[in-house]
Design a protein around this motif. Structure first.
Motif, mmCIF file in Angstrom:
data_model
loop_
_atom_site.group_PDB
_atom_site.id
_atom_site.type_symbol
_atom_site.label_atom_id
_atom_site.label_comp_id
_atom_site.label_asym_id
_atom_site.label_seq_id
_atom_site.Cartn_x
_atom_site.Cartn_y
_atom_site.Cartn_z
ATOM 1 N N ARG A 45 1.007 -1.324 -0.206
ATOM 2 C CA ARG A 45 -0.067 0.012 -0.018
ATOM 3 C C ARG A 45 0.893 1.316 0.073
ATOM 4 O O ARG A 45 0.583 2.292 -0.563
ATOM 5 C CB ARG A 45 -0.759 0.049 1.164
ATOM 6 N N VAL A 46 1.958 0.926 0.845
ATOM 7 C CA VAL A 46 2.675 2.375 0.802
ATOM 8 C C VAL A 46 3.760 2.688 -0.392
ATOM 9 O O VAL A 46 3.877 3.867 -0.834
ATOM 10 C CB VAL A 46 3.798 2.343 2.213
ATOM 11 N N SER A 47 3.968 1.573 -0.973
ATOM 12 C CA SER A 47 4.914 1.756 -1.974
ATOM 13 C C SER A 47 4.463 1.873 -3.493
ATOM 14 O O SER A 47 5.249 2.341 -4.303
ATOM 15 C CB SER A 47 5.740 0.439 -1.902
ATOM 16 N N TRP A 48 3.400 1.416 -3.833
ATOM 17 C CA TRP A 48 2.762 1.451 -5.257
ATOM 18 C C TRP A 48 1.538 2.525 -5.314
ATOM 19 O O TRP A 48 0.543 2.695 -4.460
ATOM 20 C CB TRP A 48 2.306 0.061 -5.330
ATOM 21 N N PRO A 49 1.587 3.050 -6.299
ATOM 22 C CA PRO A 49 0.416 3.873 -6.754
ATOM 23 C C PRO A 49 -0.850 3.225 -7.035
ATOM 24 O O PRO A 49 -0.577 1.996 -7.589
ATOM 25 C CB PRO A 49 0.978 4.979 -7.819
ATOM 26 N N ARG A 50 -2.013 4.056 -7.176
ATOM 27 C CA ARG A 50 -3.155 3.310 -7.555
ATOM 28 C C ARG A 50 -3.174 2.776 -9.270
ATOM 29 O O ARG A 50 -2.937 3.902 -9.810
ATOM 30 C CB ARG A 50 -4.509 4.047 -7.142
#
Length: 318
Positions: free
Chosen positions: A280-285
């Motif tokens: 969740r913290v590392s990847w964009p939507r």
């Protein structure tokens, strides 16, 4: 099994259901705070922000429960329970130690898969009943996402079931060997990615997508009903993490597993939960088209390949 023993196991499962999602939620606050420099969650209550979770609970409890005038009131009020309760059913059949589960059923794998699939319908009900265009679009996205990512999950779990020769989670955990870490690795990747997507967690949170849909299917919810959706999300992380730990990491197998097996299961599951938070913290939507392309062009073929590899391995006697 006596009625008293059944009652004690049910109460234990209920206690775990109430505690473990909160632990995961608190851990997410802290991990995100460290990884993204979010200072707020680290101060409430003093030592390491221990009271942040309490403050969030009080905030939700004191907010007014509002139902939109044009909403389908019955479905609107029922949706949070439909999203939350199936994960309690799934948690009840997940084993944490040899012979230790709230309810031991022969086809526990099927029970977990069916329960988690039903849980996603709560978002669809919320979106349809809210009388809000943003909520409706979020609900439709949730339905499309459920259809797309349920198949890769089933393929990955079916591969492990074939390898272990059983539909019982306890039997599959007992049949696990370190060789599975390599043999079933593609299925493990498919399951973890598809599991995060089915939970509608970032980067697969298109049904919520606050920048586009305000809060998606949850837009019209307030107070404890909104909190139930959040609790369902964290309960889903617990179910996916424990299931991954049992099927691909050997569950309770480890040093002194005859007495500390439950501890190894929980530690492995907690490690998987931290990975979910890290993603969740590392990847964009993703965009909606990228979300569907990932499922049908990558995860489904990879799941089928894993199923083929497992079939060849079982027939060959690997």
């Amino acid at each position: 099994m006596s009625a008293l023993e059944v009652t004690l196991r049910a109460l234990s499962a209920l206690a775990a259901f109430l505690v473990l999602p909160l632990v995961v939620g608190q851990a997410e606050h802290k991990v995100m705070a460290h990884m993204q420099g979010r200072l707020g969650p680290m101060y409430a209550g003093g030592f390491h922000g221990w009271a942040q979770l309490v403050a969030d609970g009080v905030k939700f409890a004191q907010k007014e429960d509002i139902v939109p005038r044009a909403a389908d009131r019955g479905v609107f009020r029922l949706a949070p329970a439909v999203a939350l309760v199936p994960y309690l059913v799934a948690l009840a059949v997940l084993p944490v130690h040899p012979g230790v589960a709230a309810v031991d059923v022969p086809g526990s794998v099927l029970v977990v898969l069916a329960a988690t699939a039903v849980g996603a319908l709560g978002t669809l009900m919320a979106g349809w009943s809210s009388a809000n265009k943003y909520s409706l679009i979020g609900g439709l996205r949730a339905a499309a996402q459920l259809v797309s990512y349920e198949l890769p999950i089933v393929l990955a779990v079916a591969s492990v079931a074939i390898a272990g020769g059983s539909l019982s989670l306890m039997a599959l955990a007992d049949a696990w060997t370190p060789w599975w870490l390599l043999w079933q690795l593609p299925g493990a990747v498919v399951f973890l990615v598809a599991g995060v997507a089915e939970l509608q967690r970032p980067p697969f949170d298109m049904p919520i997508a606050d920048a586009e849909l305000v809060m998606g299917a949850w837009t019209e919810y307030t107070g404890l009903r909104f909190a139930f959706f959040l609790l369902a999300e964290y309960a889903g992380i617990v179910v996916v993490s424990v299931l991954f730990a049992v099927l691909w990491l050997g569950g309770w197998q480890g040093p002194f597993d005859d007495t500390l097996g439950w501890l190894w299961t929980l530690l492995k599951a907690f490690g998987v939960a931290i990975v979910v938070v890290w993603v969740r913290v590392s990847w964009p939507r993703l965009r909606e088209d990228q979300l569907q392309r990932l499922a049908w062009l990558w995860l489904v073929p990879l799941g089928l390949l894993q199923l083929l590899l497992t079939g060849v391995g079982v027939v060959s006697g690997w």
